[in-house]
Enzyme design. Structure first.
Site, PDB file in Angstrom:
ATOM      1  N   ASP A   1       0.318  -0.991  -0.067  1.00 25.17           N
ATOM      2  CA  ASP A   1       0.070   0.335   0.021  1.00 25.17           C
ATOM      3  C   ASP A   1       1.195   1.016  -0.166  1.00 25.17           C
ATOM      4  O   ASP A   1       2.128   1.697   1.313  1.00 25.17           O
ATOM      5  CB  ASP A   1      -1.175  -0.101   1.064  1.00 25.17           C
ATOM      6  CG  ASP A   1      -2.296   0.696   1.499  1.00 25.17           C
ATOM      7  OD1 ASP A   1      -2.013   2.230   0.474  1.00 25.17           O
ATOM      8  OD2 ASP A   1      -3.094   0.528   1.405  1.00 25.17           O
TER       9      ASP A   1
ATOM     10  N   SER B   1      -6.748   3.921  -1.624  1.00 26.97           N
ATOM     11  CA  SER B   1      -6.902   2.602  -1.146  1.00 26.97           C
ATOM     12  C   SER B   1      -8.333   2.231  -1.439  1.00 26.97           C
ATOM     13  O   SER B   1      -8.144   0.989  -1.977  1.00 26.97           O
ATOM     14  CB  SER B   1      -6.659   2.207   0.484  1.00 26.97           C
ATOM     15  OG  SER B   1      -5.023   2.778   0.529  1.00 26.97           O
TER      16      SER B   1
ATOM     17  N   THR C   1      -7.834  -1.520   2.006  1.00 27.70           N
ATOM     18  CA  THR C   1      -7.315  -3.099   0.080  1.00 27.70           C
ATOM     19  C   THR C   1      -7.692  -3.849   0.947  1.00 27.70           C
ATOM     20  O   THR C   1      -8.349  -4.622   0.367  1.00 27.70           O
ATOM     21  CB  THR C   1      -5.814  -2.713   0.494  1.00 27.70           C
ATOM     22  OG1 THR C   1      -5.359  -1.232   0.629  1.00 27.70           O
ATOM     23  CG2 THR C   1      -5.132  -3.911  -0.150  1.00 27.70           C
TER      24      THR C   1
ATOM     25  N   GLU D   1      -1.141  -7.877   1.779  1.00 24.24           N
ATOM     26  CA  GLU D   1      -1.505  -6.789   1.672  1.00 24.24           C
ATOM     27  C   GLU D   1       0.020  -5.650   2.677  1.00 24.24           C
ATOM     28  O   GLU D   1       0.036  -5.966   4.067  1.00 24.24           O
ATOM     29  CB  GLU D   1      -2.355  -5.804   1.555  1.00 24.24           C
ATOM     30  CG  GLU D   1      -2.062  -4.323   2.101  1.00 24.24           C
ATOM     31  CD  GLU D   1      -3.041  -3.206   2.002  1.00 24.24           C
ATOM     32  OE1 GLU D   1      -3.522  -2.798   1.856  1.00 24.24           O
ATOM     33  OE2 GLU D   1      -3.904  -3.808   3.014  1.00 24.24           O
TER      34      GLU D   1
ATOM     35  N   ASP E   1       1.883   2.509   3.292  1.00 16.89           N
ATOM     36  CA  ASP E   1       1.307   3.665   2.572  1.00 16.89           C
ATOM     37  C   ASP E   1       0.844   4.474   4.248  1.00 16.89           C
ATOM     38  O   ASP E   1       1.725   5.861   4.538  1.00 16.89           O
ATOM     39  CB  ASP E   1       0.458   3.348   2.507  1.00 16.89           C
ATOM     40  CG  ASP E   1      -0.824   4.587   2.632  1.00 16.89           C
ATOM     41  OD1 ASP E   1      -0.989   5.756   1.670  1.00 16.89           O
ATOM     42  OD2 ASP E   1      -2.325   5.132   3.180  1.00 16.89           O
TER      43      ASP E   1
ATOM     44  N   HIS F   1       2.608   8.401   4.854  1.00 20.76           N
ATOM     45  CA  HIS F   1       1.559   9.560   5.385  1.00 20.76           C
ATOM     46  C   HIS F   1       2.130  10.167   6.541  1.00 20.76           C
ATOM     47  O   HIS F   1       1.851  11.690   6.917  1.00 20.76           O
ATOM     48  CB  HIS F   1       0.248   8.673   5.765  1.00 20.76           C
ATOM     49  CG  HIS F   1      -0.705   8.561   4.799  1.00 20.76           C
ATOM     50  ND1 HIS F   1      -1.109   9.934   3.816  1.00 20.76           N
ATOM     51  CD2 HIS F   1      -0.742   8.294   4.379  1.00 20.76           C
ATOM     52  CE1 HIS F   1      -2.073   9.519   2.688  1.00 20.76           C
ATOM     53  NE2 HIS F   1      -1.751   7.908   3.068  1.00 20.76           N
TER      54      HIS F   1
ATOM     55  N   ASP G   1      -1.167  -0.002  -4.818  1.00 21.84           N
ATOM     56  CA  ASP G   1      -2.280   0.657  -5.324  1.00 21.84           C
ATOM     57  C   ASP G   1      -2.305   2.194  -5.978  1.00 21.84           C
ATOM     58  O   ASP G   1      -3.298   2.658  -6.667  1.00 21.84           O
ATOM     59  CB  ASP G   1      -3.945   0.839  -4.117  1.00 21.84           C
ATOM     60  CG  ASP G   1      -2.663   0.774  -2.939  1.00 21.84           C
ATOM     61  OD1 ASP G   1      -1.684   1.365  -2.469  1.00 21.84           O
ATOM     62  OD2 ASP G   1      -4.100   1.676  -1.315  1.00 21.84           O
ATOM     63  N   HIS G   2      -1.286   2.088  -5.327  1.00 19.22           N
ATOM     64  CA  HIS G   2      -0.758   4.153  -5.428  1.00 19.22           C
ATOM     65  C   HIS G   2       0.744   4.176  -4.704  1.00 19.22           C
ATOM     66  O   HIS G   2       0.703   3.816  -4.194  1.00 19.22           O
ATOM     67  CB  HIS G   2      -1.933   5.071  -4.629  1.00 19.22           C
ATOM     68  CG  HIS G   2      -2.441   4.853  -3.758  1.00 19.22           C
ATOM     69  ND1 HIS G   2      -1.038   5.499  -2.330  1.00 19.22           N
ATOM     70  CD2 HIS G   2      -2.846   3.990  -3.063  1.00 19.22           C
ATOM     71  CE1 HIS G   2      -1.922   5.202  -1.225  1.00 19.22           C
ATOM     72  NE2 HIS G   2      -2.731   4.598  -1.666  1.00 19.22           N
TER      73      HIS G   2
HETATM   74 ZN   LIG Z   1      -3.707   2.903  -0.175  1.00 19.64          ZN
END
Ligand SMILES: [Zn+2]
Length: 360
Positions: A35, A75, A128, A245, A250, A254, A292-293
Site C-alpha cells: 500500500d 486505497s 484494501t 498486503e 502507506d 503519510h 494501489d498508489h
Molecule cells: Zn493505499
C-alpha cells in the site's frame, strides 16, 4: 461423421490449442499489494540488497493508478480496480461509480472451487482487504464490512481488527466469532498459536483488536503469516487465490517517516520472498506484486554506494499520481509487461482464473 461437424470439431480443437499456447493458466495466484509503495520504496529494497526479491521477477511493468473520479486515487478505489477490474470513485469499495455491487476476484475464485485468503497488517476491514471481500459506498463503514465477511466463504483470514468480530449481532443473537465457529472455522487470537501449528482447517487469525503494531514492534513477520496462509491454501488441488498486503508502507508515507518506510518495506519484501520460494518450487503459481498508489512523493537523495545509509525525503503527506511498479513471476506473468491501467491488471487476474468471465 458429417463433413461439417468434422470441420467444426477440427476448428474448435485448433482454437483450444492456440489459446493454451498463448496463455499459460496459473493454478494459484498470489497478489501482493504494497500500500503506497511507489518506485522509490521498491528502490530501497533493490539498492540495499543484491538478494532483493524484486530482482527475482521475470516480468516488470507499470500501473496507472487513477480512480474513476480523481487523478489521485485512494486505497478503496485503487484496490477495487485490482480486485474487480473496474475503476470506481474514491472511497467506494467493491461497487461501481453508481454504487452497484461488482464481482471481485475472490467471488470468481469461490465459484470455481478455488480456495481464497488474505493476509494484511491493518484491520482486515481496512480499504484494501475490504475491496476483495465487501461492497460498500464508504470505506469508513468497517462494521458493515465486517458483517459482509460472513457472506463469503474465505478459507484464510489473517490480520488485525478483532474488535469488529467481537461485536454482538442482536438479530443473529451471537458475535461474528460465534458465527464463524458455527461455520467450522478455527479462530486464532495470537500469532504464537498460529505459527506453532500446521492449520488443517479454514481459519481466522485476527491477532490484534485494531491494526498490527509496526513491523519492528511485533514478534511475528508478514512473511511467517504469509507462509502459514500458503501452507493451508495449497492443500486445495483446484488452486487458490491469496492477497497479501503490506498495509503500513502507506502509513509511513503519510507520516513522512523514513525509518518506518524502510522497516515496513523490509517486512513486505520478506513476504514476497516466501511467495516466490513457493512459486519457484510449485511452478503453477503466478506471483504478482504491485501497489494501489504512491504515498508521500518519496525520493532517495543520499546514501552509500552499497545502498546503506539511504536518505529518504518526502514532498507531501498525501498520495501522488505517480505510476507504480508491477512485478510478475510464473505462468501468465507475461500478461503484465508494459504499462497497464490498474483496472486492466484486475481484469487480467480474473481472466487468468476464469477465461470466460465477461467484463461489460
Ligand atoms: Zn493505499
Amino acid at each position: 461423421m458429417n463433413f461439417w461437424i468434422l470441420v467444426l470439431a477440427l476448428f474448435l480443437e485448433a482454437s483450444v490449442v492456440l489459446f493454451s499456447q498463448n496463455t499459460q493458466k496459473p493454478k494459484n495466484i498470489i497478489i501482493l499489494i504494497g500500500d503506497g509503495m511507489g518506485i522509490s520504496y521498491v528502490s530501497t529494497s533493490i539498492l540495499q540488497s543484491p538478494d532483493s526479491p524484486f530482482r527475482r521477477f521475470t516480468t516488470t511493468g507499470f500501473s496507472v493508478t487513477c480512480s474513476a473520479d480523481n487523478l489521485i486515487t485512494d486505497s478503496a478505489a485503487g484496490a477495487t480496480a485490482l480486485s474487480t477490474g473496474y475503476r470506481t470513485k474514491n472511497h467506494y469499495v467493491g461497487v461501481d461509480t453508481i454504487g452497484n455491487t461488482i464481482t471481485n476476484i475472490f467471488e470468481v475464485a469461490e465459484k470455481i472451487n478455488l480456495s481464497t485468503g488474505l493476509v494484511v497488517t491493518s484491520t482486515v476491514t481496512h480499504a484494501t482487504p475490504a475491496a476483495f471481500v465487501s461492497h460498500v459506498i464508504s470505506r469508513n463503514e468497517e462494521t458493515k464490512i465486517a458483517n459482509q465477511f460472513l457472506d463469503i466463504d474465505l478459507d484464510v483470514v489473517i490480520g488485525g481488527g478483532a474488535k469488529y468480530f467481537f461485536q454482538y449481532d442482536s438479530i443473529k443473537g451471537c458475535t461474528h466469532f460465534d458465527e464463524l465457529k458455527s461455520k467450522q472455522y478455527t479462530i486464532f487470537q495470537s500469532a504464537d498459536e498460529l505459527t506453532a501449528c500446521i492449520p488443517d482447517n479454514k481459519f481466522y487469525a485476527l491477532l490484534e483488536l485494531e491494526s498490527f503494531k509496526k513491523a519492528n514492534e511485533r514478534n511475528y513477520s508478514l512473511a511467517e503469516l504469509t507462509y502459514k496462509a500458503i501452507q493451508f491454501l495449497s492443500k486445495n488441488e483446484n488452486g487458490f487465490v491469496l492477497m497479501v498486503e503490506g498495509s503500513q508502507i502507506d502509513w509511513a508515507g503519510h507520516n513522512n517517516n523514513p525509518e518506518e518506510a524502510l522497516v515496513e518495506m523490509n517486512d513486505f519484501s520478506q513476504a514476497i520472498s516466501v511467495s516466490l520460494d513457493f512459486a519457484e518450487n510449485n511452478e503453477e503459481t503466478l506471483v504478482l506484486v504491485t501497489a494501489d498508489h504512491e504515498t508521500g512523493g518519496l525520493a532517495l537523495t543520499e546514501g552509500k554506494i552499497d545502498g546503506s545509509e539511504l536518505s529518504l525525503k518526502f514532498v507531501t503527506k498525501h498520495h501522488t499520481a505517480e505510476v507504480v511498479g508491477v512485478f510478475a513471476f510464473g505462468p501468465g506473468s507475461e500478461q503484465f509487461n508494459g504499462i497497464n491501467d490498474n483496472y486492466i491488471i484486475g481484469r487480467k487476474l480474473i481472466q487468468l482464473i476464469n477465461p470466460y468471465f465477461n467484463f461489460s
